[in-house]
Design a protein around this motif. Structure first.
Motif, mmCIF file in Angstrom:
data_model
loop_
_atom_site.group_PDB
_atom_site.id
_atom_site.type_symbol
_atom_site.label_atom_id
_atom_site.label_comp_id
_atom_site.label_asym_id
_atom_site.label_seq_id
_atom_site.Cartn_x
_atom_site.Cartn_y
_atom_site.Cartn_z
ATOM 1 N N GLN A 86 0.824 -1.207 0.000
ATOM 2 C CA GLN A 86 0.000 0.000 0.000
ATOM 3 C C GLN A 86 0.859 1.257 0.000
ATOM 4 O OE1 GLN A 86 -2.613 -0.938 3.266
ATOM 5 N NE2 GLN A 86 -3.448 -2.630 2.079
ATOM 6 N N VAL A 87 2.003 1.204 0.686
ATOM 7 C CA VAL A 87 2.922 2.345 0.654
ATOM 8 C C VAL A 87 3.592 2.433 -0.718
ATOM 9 C CG1 VAL A 87 5.052 3.303 1.578
ATOM 10 C CG2 VAL A 87 3.395 2.272 3.112
ATOM 11 N N ARG A 90 1.105 3.480 -3.144
ATOM 12 C CA ARG A 90 0.327 4.611 -2.625
ATOM 13 C C ARG A 90 -1.156 4.408 -2.865
ATOM 14 N NH1 ARG A 90 1.261 10.156 -3.865
ATOM 15 N NH2 ARG A 90 0.498 10.477 -1.784
ATOM 16 N N ASN A 91 -1.636 3.258 -2.446
ATOM 17 C CA ASN A 91 -3.040 2.956 -2.640
ATOM 18 C C ASN A 91 -3.514 2.011 -1.544
ATOM 19 O OD1 ASN A 91 -5.551 2.001 -3.623
ATOM 20 N ND2 ASN A 91 -4.913 2.586 -5.672
ATOM 21 N N PRO A 92 -4.535 2.413 -0.776
ATOM 22 C CA PRO A 92 -4.989 1.556 0.329
ATOM 23 C C PRO A 92 -5.684 0.282 -0.152
ATOM 24 C CG PRO A 92 -6.353 3.523 0.153
ATOM 25 C CD PRO A 92 -5.243 3.687 -0.828
ATOM 26 N N ASP A 146 2.124 10.050 -10.827
ATOM 27 C CA ASP A 146 1.846 9.124 -9.753
ATOM 28 C C ASP A 146 0.920 7.999 -10.203
ATOM 29 O OD1 ASP A 146 2.622 8.563 -7.163
ATOM 30 O OD2 ASP A 146 2.296 10.645 -6.586
ATOM 31 N N LEU A 219 6.847 8.921 5.023
ATOM 32 C CA LEU A 219 7.112 9.972 4.033
ATOM 33 C C LEU A 219 6.776 9.490 2.630
ATOM 34 C CD1 LEU A 219 10.426 11.429 5.457
ATOM 35 C CD2 LEU A 219 8.120 12.291 5.702
ATOM 36 N N ALA A 221 4.570 7.344 1.883
ATOM 37 C CA ALA A 221 3.105 7.325 1.764
ATOM 38 C C ALA A 221 2.576 8.721 1.457
ATOM 39 C CB ALA A 221 2.483 6.792 3.059
ATOM 40 N N LEU A 225 8.005 12.332 -4.359
ATOM 41 C CA LEU A 225 8.825 13.545 -4.468
ATOM 42 C C LEU A 225 8.994 14.204 -3.110
ATOM 43 C CD1 LEU A 225 7.891 15.527 -7.694
ATOM 44 C CD2 LEU A 225 10.101 14.558 -7.056
ATOM 45 N N LYS A 226 7.921 14.200 -2.346
ATOM 46 C CA LYS A 226 7.990 14.807 -1.021
ATOM 47 C C LYS A 226 9.023 14.075 -0.163
ATOM 48 C CE LYS A 226 5.517 16.044 3.048
ATOM 49 N NZ LYS A 226 4.988 17.261 3.543
ATOM 50 N N THR A 276 -2.242 6.228 10.868
ATOM 51 C CA THR A 276 -1.468 5.902 9.670
ATOM 52 C C THR A 276 0.040 5.876 9.908
ATOM 53 O OG1 THR A 276 -1.463 8.227 9.098
ATOM 54 C CG2 THR A 276 -3.141 6.857 8.061
ATOM 55 N N ASP A 277 0.469 6.250 11.121
ATOM 56 C CA ASP A 277 1.904 6.278 11.404
ATOM 57 C C ASP A 277 2.461 4.855 11.390
ATOM 58 O OD1 ASP A 277 4.448 6.512 12.395
ATOM 59 O OD2 ASP A 277 3.915 8.041 13.865
ATOM 60 N N PHE B 83 5.167 21.672 -2.722
ATOM 61 C CA PHE B 83 4.691 21.239 -4.034
ATOM 62 C C PHE B 83 3.352 21.889 -4.360
ATOM 63 C CE2 PHE B 83 7.552 17.913 -2.582
ATOM 64 C CZ PHE B 83 8.412 17.858 -3.649
ATOM 65 N N ILE B 89 -3.673 10.529 0.290
ATOM 66 C CA ILE B 89 -4.238 9.204 0.087
ATOM 67 C C ILE B 89 -4.601 8.543 1.406
ATOM 68 C CG2 ILE B 89 -3.706 6.885 -0.766
ATOM 69 C CD1 ILE B 89 -2.277 8.241 -3.054
ATOM 70 N N PHE B 90 -3.692 8.624 2.365
ATOM 71 C CA PHE B 90 -3.948 7.987 3.654
ATOM 72 C C PHE B 90 -4.406 9.044 4.666
ATOM 73 C CE2 PHE B 90 -0.753 5.371 1.523
ATOM 74 C CZ PHE B 90 -1.425 4.158 1.525
ATOM 75 N N GLU B 96 0.889 14.793 12.434
ATOM 76 C CA GLU B 96 1.885 13.939 11.773
ATOM 77 C C GLU B 96 2.369 14.564 10.471
ATOM 78 O OE1 GLU B 96 0.014 9.678 13.364
ATOM 79 O OE2 GLU B 96 -0.421 10.396 11.343
#
Lengths: 336, 255
Positions: A86-87, A90-92, A146, A219, A221, A225-226, A276-277, B83, B89-90, B96
């Protein structure tokens, strides 16, 4: 200063993880106790102490414990693979089963068995199948920039049905006596000698990797780029996640066939409870995934006893509605 | 020493060339705005300056060190980027999300410190987000999310701050108020800011210098008063603009 909200959630999280930690041995105990033969625990302890054989001991330690341990490892592996995929994507909704990763592993493992390769190479074939399948999803589903959710799921579904067809083909050309046990295995079967040391090691290693990398996972997730702009080496982290998720899927599939939706359901539930952490999500998902599959395996043996249900059937009964619900909710939020 | 310096920089993507032979010297405490039509490569230039896109030629220095010689972590301690439109998404919480800005400063094994928490709370309050700590990002409005992004940028505390349309989605009130407070903070701390702006008048009001991207790699730079002429801006947007004096300032209006 007002530190209460983060303090409260940290305490709650610790409590939840503690409860899940306790749930694992409780579920194991339940699983070895339940079954067609009622267990006399005094007999079991007696045999453990004196070494005089007894039926109760044999049932608990030699029949039920390996199954429960296998279920524990498979559940933990699939839940962790789900979190990681999922990470990565990037999709649950990413899950080894939904995206055809399990299918790839199963098809390759089956092929290795039919060709008559030695036992060890079945695991290697499954790993290659899992990673190859993930690679295909990667290459085919990556649109501009993405991940597009629709494209990702379509690619995964097409791949999964392709693997399904290959599996049907392999089954139809194999000897008829093998077919039934293979079919059963594919739907989730825990007969056998337990998970084995290699799978325990893989699980422990993958868990350690995920915990060490948990801030990087957070990060990633939030965006590739971030993450890169915040100093994460995203290429190597993504490669690490890819390999780990592939190996975990292969380990689960070779042990118990393709059990669906654990990697989807468990992280989803845990995100609602611990957030989500990934510093918490990873551990919580591994514990719940393990305990949940131990209990599911127990249900599969006992609900229609003496009949045994494939475990994958039960997980699909829970997973399919949840997946559809998430898909619907997800599409609504992106449409608006 | 310059905060950020480019020599003979060429940046672009595909057939688009954002700039050719660009020599920038951005001093600490300066605010620059990048202006240009859609698709001339403003965002590409920003990503290149951030080290996230390979440069086609020339070089970039941050505080005298070539960008390519910095480790990722060192780079993230000196240079931050906002950006344009980050997707969510989450259901990460606001707290956080802002804490991610501290990542380059948190050493591998130690968790977040009391100081990190303090900084995060300070910026949340500053962005009008006090009490939002436990809210999940998907439940926020576009403007609230933008403020979360800005708070995360602020806690990163870098010498160079790059922003792609920082006031996107924000109400007029927040556009002016947040630019004012953030830029004032950063000016005083000696942080240099380069931001891509859509609104010429907002850019003029808050910047010391402008960088105009005409397309095809041609650029023009200098003090706002020197660069912001009817001729330059009309050429920049390929649309006639008229300059109206207003008190000590002036503003541009399309004809």
């Amino acid at each position: 200063m007002s530190n209460t909200s983060s303090y409260r959630s940290a305490r709650r999280t610790r409590w939840v993880i503690g409860m899940l930690g306790a749930l694992v041995p409780v579920s194991m105990l339940l699983a070895v106790s339940a079954g067609s033969v009622p267990v006399d625990w005094a007999q079991v302890l007696e045999t453990a102490r004196t070494g005089v054989p007894s039926l109760d001991y044999t049932v608990v330690v030699e029949l039920r414990l390996p199954r429960a341990a296998s279920a524990l490892v498979v559940g933990a592996c699939l839940a962790l693979a789900g979190v990681l995929m999922q990470v990565l994507l990037r999709n649950p909704l990413a899950d080894p089963y939904v995206l055809g990763t399990s299918g790839g592993a199963a098809a390759m493992a089956l092929m290795a068995i039919l060709i008559g390769l030695p036992y060890q190479s079945v695991s290697i074939a499954a790993s290659i199948g899992a990673m190859g399948s993930m690679m295909l999803v990667f290459v085919l589903a990556r649109g501009q920039g993405d991940w597009s959710s629709t494209r990702l799921l379509l690619t995964g579904i097409v791949l999964a049905s392709g693997w399904g067809a290959l599996i049907s083909f392999l089954l139809s050309i194999s000897q008829s006596t093998q077919v039934f046990s293979m079919l059963f295995w594919l739907m989730g079967d825990f007969r056998g000698d337990g998970p084995g040391a290699a799978r325990w090691l893989l699980l422990a290693g993958s868990l350690t990797f995920s915990l060490i990398m948990s801030r990087g996972l957070n990060l990633l997730a939030a965006g590739e780029l971030k993450a890169e702009s915040l100093g994460v080496h995203t290429l190597s982290l993504r490669l690490g996640i890819f390999l780990t998720a592939g190996l975990l899927t292969a380990a689960a599939v070779t042990l118990a066939g393709a059990i669906g939706f654990v990697g989807l359901v468990v992280p989803h539930m845990m995100r609602m409870i611990v957030g989500t952490d990934h510093r918490r999500l990873v551990l919580a998902s591994v514990l719940l995934g393990g305990a949940l599959l131990v209990l599911t395996e127990m249900l599969a043996r006992t609900v229609l006893a003496p009949r045994q249900l494939p475990v994958g059937v039960i997980t699909a009964f829970v997973g399919v509605p949840l997946f559809l619900y998430l898909l619907r909710r997800g599409s609504r939020s992106t449409d608006s | 020493m310059s905060a950020l310096r480019t020599e003979g920089l060429e940046a672009g993507v595909g057939k688009v060339t954002a700039c050719r032979d660009l020599n920038l010297v951005v001093k600490p405490g300066e605010v620059w705005s990048v202006l240009g039509r859609n698709g001339v490569g403003k965002s590409t230039l920003l990503l290149t300056l951030a080290g996230l896109k390979p440069l086609r030629g020339g070089q970039i220095q941050v505080e005298g060190t070539a960008l390519g010689d910095l480790s990722r972590r060192e780079r993230a301690r000196r240079l931050s980027i906002l950006f344009q439109n980050p997707d969510v998404i989450f259901p990460t919480t606001v707290f956080e999300a802002v804490m991610t800005g501290r990542h380059p400063w948190i050493s591998g094994w130690k968790g977040t410190s009391a100081n990190d928490t303090l900084l995060v709370r300070e910026q949340l309050t500053r962005m009008g987000l006090a009490g939002f700590e436990a809210r999940a990002l998907p439940t926020l409005s576009g403007g609230e999310r933008r403020r979360v992004d800005l708070a995360a940028l602020a806690v990163q505390q870098t010498t160079v701050v790059l922003m792609d349309e920082p006031v996107n989605h924000l109400d007029l009130h927040y556009q002016v108020q947040l630019l004012q407070t953030l830029l004032e903070d950063w000016r005083q701390a000696g942080q240099a800011v380069i931001m891509v702006m859509h609104d010429i008048n907002l850019a003029m009001r808050f910047s010391d210098r402008l960088l105009l991207l005409y397309g095809d790699g041609e650029t023009c730079q200098g003090l706002v008063a020197d660069v912001a002429t009817e001729e330059n801006l009309s050429r920049l947007y390929q649309h006639a603009l008229h300059r109206y004096p207003a008190g000590g300032h002036s503003f541009f209006w399309p004809l």
